[in-house]
Design an enzyme around this catalytic site. Structure first.
Site, short mmCIF file in Angstrom:
data_model
loop_
_atom_site.label_atom_id
_atom_site.label_comp_id
_atom_site.label_asym_id
_atom_site.label_seq_id
_atom_site.Cartn_x
_atom_site.Cartn_y
_atom_site.Cartn_z
N ASN A 51 -13.41 54.90 41.15
CA ASN A 51 -14.93 55.47 40.43
C ASN A 51 -15.60 54.18 41.89
OD1 ASN A 51 -17.08 55.25 38.97
ND2 ASN A 51 -16.65 54.87 37.61
N LYS A 94 -18.86 53.76 42.28
CA LYS A 94 -19.86 53.15 41.68
C LYS A 94 -21.37 53.01 42.07
CE LYS A 94 -17.20 51.52 37.53
NZ LYS A 94 -17.42 50.19 36.41
N HIS A 135 -19.25 58.11 31.54
CA HIS A 135 -19.28 56.92 31.46
C HIS A 135 -19.66 56.23 30.66
CE1 HIS A 135 -18.23 53.27 33.56
NE2 HIS A 135 -16.94 53.87 33.42
N GLU A 177 -20.99 53.48 31.13
CA GLU A 177 -22.70 52.79 31.99
C GLU A 177 -23.50 54.60 31.68
OE1 GLU A 177 -20.90 51.69 35.54
OE2 GLU A 177 -19.67 49.99 34.62
N GLU A 185 -11.82 54.00 28.21
CA GLU A 185 -11.76 52.75 29.04
C GLU A 185 -12.73 51.92 27.67
OE1 GLU A 185 -13.08 53.23 32.96
OE2 GLU A 185 -14.35 54.17 31.89
N GLY A 232 -15.06 46.37 33.93
CA GLY A 232 -15.42 44.94 34.71
C GLY A 232 -15.34 43.32 34.42
N SER A 251 -10.86 47.26 33.60
CA SER A 251 -9.84 46.19 34.74
C SER A 251 -8.90 46.59 34.45
CB SER A 251 -10.06 44.41 33.72
OG SER A 251 -11.68 44.06 33.51
P1 PGA Z 1 -13.25 48.68 36.60
O1 PGA Z 1 -14.06 49.84 36.34
O2 PGA Z 1 -11.78 48.85 37.22
O3 PGA Z 1 -14.06 47.17 37.75
O4 PGA Z 1 -13.44 47.90 35.27
C1 PGA Z 1 -13.39 51.27 34.82
C2 PGA Z 1 -14.63 52.41 35.33
O5 PGA Z 1 -15.52 51.72 34.41
O6 PGA Z 1 -14.33 52.99 35.76
#
Ligand code: PGA
Length: 265
Positions: free
Chosen positions: A9, A11, A106, A108, A178, A184, A224
């Site tokens: 992803n 982003k 997601h 976010e 997640e 993140g 992460s």
């Molecule tokens: P990250 O993000 O691996 O940077 O923690 C995962 C995601 O948001 O899908």
């Protein structure tokens, strides 16, 4: 047998040049390690899916069009078919450029854009109607985990998002667990925490649709996940792969994660 998947992803990152460099780098790695990823490489060959920003979709689709092992998807779609929604992108448009997957729900999108389960269910319907594979995200916030509510929170998200579907629709969905506190942050769920939640999710699927659908549905871990910890996460029987954010932006790290998936059968 369910698919093993490693998804990147991207982003809202990368200039066009950077996106090309990343795509070219990944393609070169896949080509140099063909024996691992083309037909005949075994049933544990993971499917790789990248999720670039919308504006890079066609470029990445062109880049990987002769490459069986890599699919391209969008990070979101709108919940209506078409119309006066300035700045939005419809599931049918995503499909029409040749993408195969779309991320829905997601965290976010949930937290920064106020997307709730009802709206996400509309997106899921449109994704399926347009022949896209939805990657439906679920996961608890830190206070919910600390209060011991994480299993219920994820059950509620699945109830609203997926479990209302007919069996033939549900089996086309990929689920990504997640935990929001891990996204993140550099804080990963432990392999045990990931496994127990993935087993919980599979049980919910089994209770609604039976053993066969539960066994066939892919459940990815995200938050992460990186080149160092991917192996121990993927070693768990219910962790079918990863949805990778930060580490998908570096060819070497992302390719190492793909190899870890392959090694873990
Ligand atoms: P990250 O993000 O691996 O940077 O923690 C995962 C995601 O948001 O899908």
């Amino acid at each position: 047998m369910r698919k093993k998947i490693v998804a990147g992803n991207w982003k809202m990152n990368l200039s066009l040049e950077e996106a090309k460099t990343l795509g070219d780098g990944l393609k070169a790695e896949m080509d140099q390690n063909k024996e691992l990823f083309v037909d005949g490489a075994g049933s544990n060959t993971p499917e790789v899916v990248i999720f670039p920003p919308y504006v890079y979709l066609t470029g990445m689709i062109d880049l990987f069009k002769h490459h069986d092992g890599v699919s391209v998807g969008a990070q979101n779609c709108h919940h209506e078919e078409s119309g006066a929604f300035t700045g939005e992108v419809a599931a049918s448009m995503i499909r029409s450029v040749g993408a195969s997957h779309v991320i829905i729900g997601h965290s976010e999108r949930r937290s920064q854009f106020g997307e709730g389960d009802k709206l996400l269910a509309e997106k899921l319907k449109l994704a399926l109607k347009n022949d896209l594979t939805p990657v439906y995200c679920c996961g608890e916030q830190l206070p919910e985990r600390e209060a011991g509510q994480h299993f219920q929170v994820v059950a509620d998200q699945l109830e609203q998002g997926v479990l209302w579907m007919e069996k033939d629709q549900a089996e086309r969905v990929v689920i990504a667990y997640e935990p929001v506190w891990a996204i993140g942050t550099g804080k990963t769920a432990s392999p045990d925490q990931a496994q127990e939640m993935h087993a919980h999710i599979r049980k919910l699927i089994r209770d609604s649709y039976g053993e066969q659908v539960a066994e066939n549905i892919s459940i990815l871990y995200g938050g992460s996940c990186n080149a160092k910890n991917a192996g121990e996460l993927f070693a768990n029987p219910d962790v079918d792969g990863g949805l990778i954010g930060g580490a998908s932006l570096k060819v070497e790290d992302f390719f190492t994660i793909i190899k870890r998936r392959k090694e873990n059968g």
